[in-house]
Design a protein around this motif. Structure first.
Motif, PDB file in Angstrom:
ATOM      1  N   HIS A  50      25.322  88.922  27.173  1.00 50.36           N
ATOM      2  CA  HIS A  50      24.349  88.822  26.077  1.00 50.36           C
ATOM      3  C   HIS A  50      22.954  89.220  26.576  1.00 50.36           C
ATOM      4  O   HIS A  50      22.244  89.991  25.915  1.00 50.36           O
ATOM      5  CB  HIS A  50      24.334  87.398  25.507  1.00 50.36           C
ATOM      6  CG  HIS A  50      23.342  87.211  24.416  1.00 50.36           C
ATOM      7  ND1 HIS A  50      23.545  87.688  23.136  1.00 50.36           N
ATOM      8  CD2 HIS A  50      22.114  86.628  24.417  1.00 50.36           C
ATOM      9  CE1 HIS A  50      22.491  87.400  22.398  1.00 50.36           C
ATOM     10  NE2 HIS A  50      21.606  86.745  23.151  1.00 50.36           N
ATOM     11  N   ASN A  51      22.572  88.722  27.748  1.00 52.80           N
ATOM     12  CA  ASN A  51      21.241  89.000  28.301  1.00 52.80           C
ATOM     13  C   ASN A  51      21.035  90.466  28.659  1.00 52.80           C
ATOM     14  O   ASN A  51      19.905  90.949  28.641  1.00 52.80           O
ATOM     15  CB  ASN A  51      20.963  88.125  29.522  1.00 52.80           C
ATOM     16  CG  ASN A  51      20.731  86.674  29.152  1.00 52.80           C
ATOM     17  OD1 ASN A  51      20.475  86.353  27.997  1.00 52.80           O
ATOM     18  ND2 ASN A  51      20.849  85.795  30.131  1.00 52.80           N
ATOM     19  N   ARG A  52      22.110  91.165  28.984  1.00 54.17           N
ATOM     20  CA  ARG A  52      21.931  92.588  29.311  1.00 54.17           C
ATOM     21  C   ARG A  52      21.980  93.475  28.063  1.00 54.17           C
ATOM     22  O   ARG A  52      21.855  94.690  28.159  1.00 54.17           O
ATOM     23  CB  ARG A  52      22.931  93.041  30.375  1.00 54.17           C
ATOM     24  CG  ARG A  52      24.342  93.262  29.926  1.00 54.17           C
ATOM     25  CD  ARG A  52      25.197  93.756  31.076  1.00 54.17           C
ATOM     26  NE  ARG A  52      26.467  94.257  30.578  1.00 54.17           N
ATOM     27  CZ  ARG A  52      27.453  94.662  31.336  1.00 54.17           C
ATOM     28  NH1 ARG A  52      27.323  94.629  32.661  1.00 54.17           N
ATOM     29  NH2 ARG A  52      28.571  95.109  30.819  1.00 54.17           N
ATOM     30  N   GLY A  53      22.166  92.837  26.889  1.00 57.54           N
ATOM     31  CA  GLY A  53      22.043  93.584  25.639  1.00 57.54           C
ATOM     32  C   GLY A  53      23.341  94.112  25.061  1.00 57.54           C
ATOM     33  O   GLY A  53      23.300  94.934  24.140  1.00 57.54           O
ATOM     34  N   ASP A  54      24.489  93.680  25.565  1.00 51.61           N
ATOM     35  CA  ASP A  54      25.758  94.118  24.984  1.00 51.61           C
ATOM     36  C   ASP A  54      25.855  93.602  23.549  1.00 51.61           C
ATOM     37  O   ASP A  54      25.405  92.490  23.256  1.00 51.61           O
ATOM     38  CB  ASP A  54      26.948  93.581  25.796  1.00 51.61           C
ATOM     39  CG  ASP A  54      27.112  94.286  27.133  1.00 51.61           C
ATOM     40  OD1 ASP A  54      26.146  94.894  27.613  1.00 51.61           O
ATOM     41  OD2 ASP A  54      28.218  94.239  27.695  1.00 51.61           O
ATOM     42  N   ASP A  55      26.453  94.396  22.640  1.00 48.73           N
ATOM     43  CA  ASP A  55      26.606  93.942  21.255  1.00 48.73           C
ATOM     44  C   ASP A  55      27.774  92.953  21.161  1.00 48.73           C
ATOM     45  O   ASP A  55      28.574  92.833  22.093  1.00 48.73           O
ATOM     46  CB  ASP A  55      26.806  95.132  20.307  1.00 48.73           C
ATOM     47  CG  ASP A  55      28.074  95.909  20.591  1.00 48.73           C
ATOM     48  OD1 ASP A  55      29.171  95.329  20.424  1.00 48.73           O
ATOM     49  OD2 ASP A  55      27.971  97.094  20.970  1.00 48.73           O
ATOM     50  N   ALA A  56      27.857  92.232  20.054  1.00 49.53           N
ATOM     51  CA  ALA A  56      28.834  91.143  19.890  1.00 49.53           C
ATOM     52  C   ALA A  56      30.278  91.622  20.068  1.00 49.53           C
ATOM     53  O   ALA A  56      31.072  90.951  20.733  1.00 49.53           O
ATOM     54  CB  ALA A  56      28.654  90.480  18.525  1.00 49.53           C
ATOM     55  N   ASP A  57      30.627  92.774  19.491  1.00 47.25           N
ATOM     56  CA  ASP A  57      32.003  93.283  19.622  1.00 47.25           C
ATOM     57  C   ASP A  57      32.322  93.622  21.073  1.00 47.25           C
ATOM     58  O   ASP A  57      33.407  93.337  21.567  1.00 47.25           O
ATOM     59  CB  ASP A  57      32.215  94.520  18.739  1.00 47.25           C
ATOM     60  CG  ASP A  57      32.226  94.182  17.253  1.00 47.25           C
ATOM     61  OD1 ASP A  57      32.448  92.995  16.910  1.00 47.25           O
ATOM     62  OD2 ASP A  57      32.026  95.112  16.446  1.00 47.25           O
ATOM     63  N   SER A  58      31.367  94.245  21.734  1.00 45.82           N
ATOM     64  CA  SER A  58      31.551  94.599  23.146  1.00 45.82           C
ATOM     65  C   SER A  58      31.714  93.344  23.999  1.00 45.82           C
ATOM     66  O   SER A  58      32.558  93.298  24.901  1.00 45.82           O
ATOM     67  CB  SER A  58      30.355  95.423  23.621  1.00 45.82           C
ATOM     68  OG  SER A  58      30.457  95.698  24.994  1.00 45.82           O
ATOM     69  N   ILE A  59      30.914  92.328  23.715  1.00 50.92           N
ATOM     70  CA  ILE A  59      31.012  91.080  24.474  1.00 50.92           C
ATOM     71  C   ILE A  59      32.385  90.452  24.298  1.00 50.92           C
ATOM     72  O   ILE A  59      33.013  90.028  25.277  1.00 50.92           O
ATOM     73  CB  ILE A  59      29.889  90.085  24.056  1.00 50.92           C
ATOM     74  CG1 ILE A  59      28.536  90.597  24.567  1.00 50.92           C
ATOM     75  CG2 ILE A  59      30.179  88.680  24.589  1.00 50.92           C
ATOM     76  CD1 ILE A  59      27.336  89.800  24.056  1.00 50.92           C
TER      77      ILE A  59
END
Length: 192
Positions: A135-144
């Motif tokens: 989350h902190n590195r900016g990945d989107d919700a689906d990617s996470i």
């Protein structure tokens, strides 16, 4: 005898950062992967990846030139045997940052220099900490969510590795990583 250090861990575990830190200290060569995906802006052939056509890549597969390879998201990725063995023969230590499937392929490689120099390490991160890092590195919700699913599977494979580095902080992780590397280097140097 050189060390071939194969490093795996979930996306966001810090494995790439650890490898880059060791490379920046000129302690090891960070192996360059080959891929068929399109080159992105700012990337260079032979520096970021060896960019190959699908025909070139599959011809190399047929000739047995890959230490490991996989097809991911409609593109091939792999590590050429020559990219690793040429550096090991020159007495250089080599780092490979790879997923658990690729690490299994490398363990199965019968090349004597690969077998003699191989050390593998898995970087573990608690799942909630991993989610926070992604989350902190900016990945989107689906990617996470996809990366978290993959992480759960990858954690089931950690017992196959010689070492498990349980991630704490960047500083502690690197200190542990470098110590394992140096201990293995010393042990291999003392073997007849």
């Amino acid at each position: 005898m050189s060390v071939l250090l194969v490093v795996s861990g979930a996306s966001g575990s810090g494995k790439t950062t650890l490898c880059r830190q060791l490379q920046q200290k000129d302690m090891a060569y960070y192996a360059i992967s080959a891929t068929t995906r399109a080159m992105r802006a700012g990337e260079e052939h032979g520096k970021d990846y060896f960019f190959l056509t699908v025909d070139d890549f599959t011809a190399k597969i047929e000739r047995g030139e890959f230490l490991e390879y996989a097809q991911v998201h409609n593109a091939y990725y792999g590590t050429l045997i020559a990219e690793v063995v040429n550096h090991l023969e020159q007495g250089k230590n080599v780092l490979i940052d790879i997923d658990v499937q690729g690490a299994a392929q490398i363990r199965a490689c019968e090349h004597p220099l690969v077998q003699a120099s191989l050390v593998d390490l898995f970087v573990s991160v608690e799942l909630e900490e991993l989610r926070k890092r992604l989350h902190n590195r900016g990945d989107d919700a689906d990617s996470i969510e996809l990366r978290m699913e993959n992480a759960e599977y990858e954690l089931t494979q950690k017992h196959l590795y010689q070492y498990e580095l349980v991630s704490k902080s960047r500083e502690q992780d690197y200190a542990t990583f470098e110590k394992i590397f140096l201990d293995e280097q010393a042990e291999k140097a003392n073997k007849p």
